[in-house]
Design an enzyme around this catalytic site. Structure first.
Site, PDB file in Angstrom:
ATOM      1  N   ASP A 107     -28.432 -42.981 -73.839  1.00 40.16           N
ATOM      2  CA  ASP A 107     -28.798 -41.959 -72.849  1.00 40.16           C
ATOM      3  C   ASP A 107     -27.555 -41.611 -72.022  1.00 40.16           C
ATOM      4  O   ASP A 107     -26.922 -42.488 -71.421  1.00 40.16           O
ATOM      5  CB  ASP A 107     -29.904 -42.491 -71.933  1.00 40.16           C
ATOM      6  CG  ASP A 107     -30.434 -41.422 -71.000  1.00 40.16           C
ATOM      7  OD1 ASP A 107     -31.546 -40.928 -71.253  1.00 40.16           O
ATOM      8  OD2 ASP A 107     -29.736 -41.087 -70.020  1.00 40.16           O
ATOM      9  N   GLU A 122     -31.542 -35.887 -73.169  1.00 42.28           N
ATOM     10  CA  GLU A 122     -30.224 -36.477 -73.391  1.00 42.28           C
ATOM     11  C   GLU A 122     -30.311 -37.832 -74.068  1.00 42.28           C
ATOM     12  O   GLU A 122     -29.362 -38.614 -74.046  1.00 42.28           O
ATOM     13  CB  GLU A 122     -29.473 -36.614 -72.057  1.00 42.28           C
ATOM     14  CG  GLU A 122     -30.072 -37.581 -71.062  1.00 42.28           C
ATOM     15  CD  GLU A 122     -31.154 -36.958 -70.183  1.00 42.28           C
ATOM     16  OE1 GLU A 122     -31.394 -37.499 -69.101  1.00 42.28           O
ATOM     17  OE2 GLU A 122     -31.743 -35.930 -70.578  1.00 42.28           O
TER      18      GLU A 122
END
Length: 358
Positions: free
Chosen positions: A232, A275
């Site tokens: 992430d 993301e």
């Protein structure tokens, strides 16, 4: 003159009204003199005008059928089985060249030449489908590849139906067409359905298919198992808010390209959402998974995203778990990695954390 035993000739005679009839004259000498000269001949003269007209009509019909089938894109054929096994083509259209780069003479005696053009990976299915259709006397349908000297690898679709002939033998009528363009479009559509449009990585659905297949492999073969990583990008919302979504998209693409460059051919990767990215490393233990994760962090730190000559520093948090052969489903390993990622975020970001147990 004694050169032949008999004579036979078809010729025309003119009638009183100026029209012509077709005549078949046949005969032979039935007696000769001592010197061999003909003394007496016997024969018949038959009006064959109707037969000639019918023959001409049949010839025109046959020519029309041939012209039509030759004009059809692809191959039109008639095939007959032989008692000792195999089959032969009693008719093929001119499309035999386009479909297989062969001539009618190449395939008239047997189908061997065509089988030599079938892609080796598709040949077993090709033979099995023909045998199954022949045994059940049901229509044949198959999509297969061919390897041609000039055209290369192409896709073909074959269709044929059986019919009982007057002598109760089976005749197959069918056609073969080029479906290469259709197959190319189908492949592109499948790729679009399985690919994240922004990063060109597999999307979540396709990634889940891959990780499920990996779990099946582990259960069947055992081995080290596989490492599952969740990655992430840190502070991604801040990047979007500060630089705009276009720059944010560029950052995601930058990270995806960097991540892809780190993978082996057997590894799996996918954009799970936003993301977040997931990676599966087959036959990889925790130690080697940590080495991979540290390389990812180092690479992204060393290669910040640049916009207008201004670098945007990037860091990534990574959670690691393992895909076990006793997992009921692949989602369990992904959940463990997600939990490890949460710990990495909670403990300050730009970290690597692991979860071993369920």
């Amino acid at each position: 003159d004694g050169k032949t035993d008999s004579y036979e000739v078809e010729h025309r005679i003119r009638c009183k009204d100026g029209s012509y009839k077709w005549i078949c004259s046949r005969g032979k000498v039935i007696s000769r003199d001592p010197d061999g000269r003909a003394l007496r001949m016997m024969g018949t003269t038959t009006d064959i005008s109707t037969l000639r007209a019918m023959s001409e009509r049949l010839k025109r019909t046959a020519d029309l059928v041939v012209n039509l089938t030759d004009a059809v894109p692809g191959l039109v054929f008639q095939c007959r089985p032989v008692p000792e096994g195999g089959s032969w083509f009693s008719y093929v259209s001119a499309g035999i060249w386009d479909m297989f780069e062969l001539t009618a003479d190449d395939v008239r005696a047997s189908t061997t030449a065509i089988e030599q053009r079938i892609h080796p990976d598709d040949l077993p299915a090709y033979r099995a489908s023909l045998q199954a259709a022949a045994a059940a006397q049901m229509p044949w349908h198959l999509e297969f590849r061919v390897c041609l000297p000039l055209q290369g690898v192409r896709w073909r679709q074959g269709d044929a139906s059986p019919r009982r002939d007057a002598d109760n033998s089976v005749v197959w009528h069918g056609f073969v067409t080029d479906i290469t363009d259709r197959k190319r479009v189908e492949l592109e559509l499948r790729e679009l359905a399985a690919t994240d449009a922004l990063t060109l990585l597999p999307n979540r659905r396709h990634f889940m298919t891959g990780i499920c297949a990996e779990l099946t492999r582990i259960k069947a073969r055992g081995g080290l198992g596989s490492a599952v990583l969740m990655c992430d990008l840190d502070h991604f919302k801040h990047i979007n808010d500060t630089w705009g979504h276009a720059i944010g998209d560029g950052v995601l693409q930058h990270f995806a390209n960097m991540l892809r460059a780190q993978l082996r051919e057997i590894d799996l990767v996918g954009r799970i959402g936003g993301e977040e990215f997931a990676v599966v490393l087959p036959d990889t233990d925790f130690e080697r998974a940590h080495v991979f994760a540290r390389n990812v962090q180092r690479r992204i730190a060393d290669t910040p995203y640049s916009t207008g000559g201004r670098p945007i520093p990037l860091t990534v948090s990574i959670g690691i778990s393992a895909l076990h052969n006793n997992d009921d489903n692949a989602g369990l390993a992904l959940s463990r990695s997600d939990r490890a990622l949460y710990y990495a975020k909670q403990r300050g970001r730009n970290r690597i954390e692991s979860v071993f147990s369920r």
